[in-house]
Design a protein around this motif. Structure first.
Motif, PDB file in Angstrom:
ATOM      1  N   GLN A  75       0.837  -1.204   0.000  1.00  0.00           N
ATOM      2  CA  GLN A  75       0.000   0.000   0.000  1.00  0.00           C
ATOM      3  C   GLN A  75       0.867   1.248   0.000  1.00  0.00           C
ATOM      4  O   GLN A  75       0.546   2.247  -0.660  1.00  0.00           O
ATOM      5  CB  GLN A  75      -0.924  -0.003   1.214  1.00  0.00           C
ATOM      6  CG  GLN A  75      -1.948   1.118   1.226  1.00  0.00           C
ATOM      7  CD  GLN A  75      -2.899   1.050   0.047  1.00  0.00           C
ATOM      8  OE1 GLN A  75      -3.394  -0.023  -0.296  1.00  0.00           O
ATOM      9  NE2 GLN A  75      -3.150   2.192  -0.583  1.00  0.00           N
ATOM     10  N   GLY A  76       1.976   1.195   0.736  1.00  0.00           N
ATOM     11  CA  GLY A  76       2.885   2.333   0.764  1.00  0.00           C
ATOM     12  C   GLY A  76       3.488   2.616  -0.599  1.00  0.00           C
ATOM     13  O   GLY A  76       3.594   3.779  -1.021  1.00  0.00           O
ATOM     14  N   ILE A  77       3.876   1.556  -1.312  1.00  0.00           N
ATOM     15  CA  ILE A  77       4.417   1.728  -2.655  1.00  0.00           C
ATOM     16  C   ILE A  77       3.354   2.305  -3.581  1.00  0.00           C
ATOM     17  O   ILE A  77       3.616   3.205  -4.389  1.00  0.00           O
ATOM     18  CB  ILE A  77       4.930   0.374  -3.194  1.00  0.00           C
ATOM     19  CG1 ILE A  77       6.148  -0.084  -2.380  1.00  0.00           C
ATOM     20  CG2 ILE A  77       5.275   0.472  -4.671  1.00  0.00           C
ATOM     21  CD1 ILE A  77       6.607  -1.488  -2.699  1.00  0.00           C
ATOM     22  N   LYS A  78       2.142   1.787  -3.442  1.00  0.00           N
ATOM     23  CA  LYS A  78       1.021   2.275  -4.263  1.00  0.00           C
ATOM     24  C   LYS A  78       0.760   3.754  -4.003  1.00  0.00           C
ATOM     25  O   LYS A  78       0.404   4.506  -4.918  1.00  0.00           O
ATOM     26  CB  LYS A  78      -0.227   1.448  -3.965  1.00  0.00           C
ATOM     27  CG  LYS A  78      -1.428   1.781  -4.823  1.00  0.00           C
ATOM     28  CD  LYS A  78      -2.604   0.881  -4.486  1.00  0.00           C
ATOM     29  CE  LYS A  78      -3.822   1.226  -5.318  1.00  0.00           C
ATOM     30  NZ  LYS A  78      -4.981   0.331  -4.982  1.00  0.00           N
ATOM     31  N   ASN A  79       0.946   4.178  -2.744  1.00  0.00           N
ATOM     32  CA  ASN A  79       0.704   5.574  -2.372  1.00  0.00           C
ATOM     33  C   ASN A  79       1.884   6.479  -2.700  1.00  0.00           C
ATOM     34  O   ASN A  79       1.825   7.690  -2.454  1.00  0.00           O
ATOM     35  CB  ASN A  79       0.389   5.678  -0.885  1.00  0.00           C
ATOM     36  CG  ASN A  79      -0.926   5.013  -0.523  1.00  0.00           C
ATOM     37  OD1 ASN A  79      -1.786   4.784  -1.382  1.00  0.00           O
ATOM     38  ND2 ASN A  79      -1.096   4.713   0.762  1.00  0.00           N
ATOM     39  N   GLY A  80       2.961   5.897  -3.209  1.00  0.00           N
ATOM     40  CA  GLY A  80       4.122   6.695  -3.575  1.00  0.00           C
ATOM     41  C   GLY A  80       4.968   7.144  -2.399  1.00  0.00           C
ATOM     42  O   GLY A  80       5.651   8.172  -2.483  1.00  0.00           O
ATOM     43  N   GLN A  81       4.965   6.388  -1.306  1.00  0.00           N
ATOM     44  CA  GLN A  81       5.763   6.770  -0.138  1.00  0.00           C
ATOM     45  C   GLN A  81       7.253   6.692  -0.453  1.00  0.00           C
ATOM     46  O   GLN A  81       7.708   5.801  -1.169  1.00  0.00           O
ATOM     47  CB  GLN A  81       5.455   5.822   1.038  1.00  0.00           C
ATOM     48  CG  GLN A  81       4.078   6.004   1.628  1.00  0.00           C
ATOM     49  CD  GLN A  81       3.772   4.960   2.697  1.00  0.00           C
ATOM     50  OE1 GLN A  81       2.623   4.815   3.083  1.00  0.00           O
ATOM     51  NE2 GLN A  81       4.771   4.232   3.148  1.00  0.00           N
ATOM     52  N   ALA A  82       8.006   7.618   0.129  1.00  0.00           N
ATOM     53  CA  ALA A  82       9.448   7.618  -0.058  1.00  0.00           C
ATOM     54  C   ALA A  82      10.149   6.624   0.859  1.00  0.00           C
ATOM     55  O   ALA A  82      11.290   6.214   0.595  1.00  0.00           O
ATOM     56  CB  ALA A  82       9.999   9.020   0.188  1.00  0.00           C
ATOM     57  N   GLY A  83       9.483   6.241   1.939  1.00  0.00           N
ATOM     58  CA  GLY A  83      10.056   5.293   2.894  1.00  0.00           C
ATOM     59  C   GLY A  83       8.955   4.652   3.708  1.00  0.00           C
ATOM     60  O   GLY A  83       7.769   4.981   3.548  1.00  0.00           O
ATOM     61  N   PRO A  84       9.313   3.741   4.605  1.00  0.00           N
ATOM     62  CA  PRO A  84       8.309   3.050   5.411  1.00  0.00           C
ATOM     63  C   PRO A  84       7.527   4.025   6.291  1.00  0.00           C
ATOM     64  O   PRO A  84       8.097   4.929   6.894  1.00  0.00           O
ATOM     65  CB  PRO A  84       9.130   2.091   6.267  1.00  0.00           C
ATOM     66  CG  PRO A  84      10.422   1.930   5.549  1.00  0.00           C
ATOM     67  CD  PRO A  84      10.668   3.250   4.871  1.00  0.00           C
ATOM     68  N   SER A  85       6.220   3.822   6.353  1.00  0.00           N
ATOM     69  CA  SER A  85       5.370   4.646   7.207  1.00  0.00           C
ATOM     70  C   SER A  85       5.483   4.164   8.653  1.00  0.00           C
ATOM     71  O   SER A  85       6.080   3.111   8.936  1.00  0.00           O
ATOM     72  CB  SER A  85       3.915   4.535   6.750  1.00  0.00           C
ATOM     73  OG  SER A  85       3.447   3.196   6.920  1.00  0.00           O
ATOM     74  N   LEU A  86       4.881   4.921   9.562  1.00  0.00           N
ATOM     75  CA  LEU A  86       4.888   4.526  10.968  1.00  0.00           C
ATOM     76  C   LEU A  86       4.223   3.164  11.173  1.00  0.00           C
ATOM     77  O   LEU A  86       4.761   2.314  11.901  1.00  0.00           O
ATOM     78  CB  LEU A  86       4.207   5.596  11.823  1.00  0.00           C
ATOM     79  CG  LEU A  86       4.090   5.285  13.325  1.00  0.00           C
ATOM     80  CD1 LEU A  86       5.462   5.043  13.938  1.00  0.00           C
ATOM     81  CD2 LEU A  86       3.371   6.431  14.039  1.00  0.00           C
TER      82      LEU A  86
END
Length: 237
Positions: A75-86
């Motif tokens: 989901q983080g990759i899909k959301n375009g996150q630069a790094g791991p979320s909390l």
């Protein structure tokens, strides 16, 4: 994602447990009149039993958290996150703690947090109390700690050392008396049926948890081995 191999230790510990249980049966045949026949093998059997329980509980949590962790990363990759979320970092921290840090009591707390239900609501009270007793014995045996139980019930003003130890050991003594009709804890620990009784409880414990979560093949292999093994018989996997 790194590729790794995971050795499911509980499965192989059951190999050792089965061999030791057969050795105990041979000892009983050779020394039928021994006063406390279980003392020769019970502590090793109960320690292995506790490790099998604890290891499988870790694996149940491990695989459940792994699935959640992977879903969060995707989901983080899909959301375009630069790094791991909390949430991703929290799940990773949980997985590390499950496999490296948590004791039996912490694993029970972890179950409540992960599955939103206390472990005591997922299995019967009697079974969970018996498993708690198993870990009381294991904790003394694993560290080579003496078992000292006062002959009379103590109160807070009595010897602080013995009073602190008394609670869990007294509950264990009451369990042994009710289960085997023995006079004291030492007779219960040396009873010829003690290890077998705890194994029966272990099978019941995991039977009651089977509905909890999906079992990937390695975990299913562990649980199936527990259900298929009859105390004193050969290990067939």
């Amino acid at each position: 994602m790194p590729i790794y191999q995971r050795l499911e230790m509980p499965y192989y510990l059951l190999h050792s447990y089965a061999d030791l249980a057969r050795a105990q049966a041979s000892y009983y045949d050779e020394y039928p009149g021994a006063r406390y026949p279980g003392f020769n093998h019970n502590f090793a059997l109960l320690s292995l039993n506790a490790a099998i329980v604890e290891g499988n509980l870790r694996s149940i949590l491990h695989y459940h958290l792994f699935v959640e962790d992977e879903a969060a990363k995707k989901q983080g990759i899909k959301n375009g996150q630069a790094g791991p979320s909390l949430p991703e970092r929290t799940l990773t921290r949980f997985r590390i703690d499950v496999d490296t840090v948590w004791t039996w009591d912490k694993l029970k707390e972890g179950f409540r947090f992960v599955f939103d239900k206390p472990l005591g609501t997922l299995c019967s009270t009697q079974v969970l109390e018996a498993i708690d007793h198993l870990f009381t014995i294991r904790n003394r045996a694993a560290h080579g700690s003496s078992i000292q139980l006062p002959k009379e019930k103590l109160v807070a003003e009595d010897d602080e050392y013995l009073y602190t130890l008394q609670n869990k050991l007294q509950k264990l003594t009451d369990y042994m008396k009710a289960k085997f009709g023995v006079q004291d804890l030492y007779e219960g620990l040396g009873h010829r049926n003690t290890a077998e009784e705890f194994w029966k409880t272990t099978k019941q414990f995991f039977g009651e948890l089977e509905h909890l979560a999906q079992q990937p093949p390695p975990l299913k292999k562990n649980i199936d081995a527990i259900h298929n093994y009859e105390f004193g018989g050969p290990f067939r996997g």
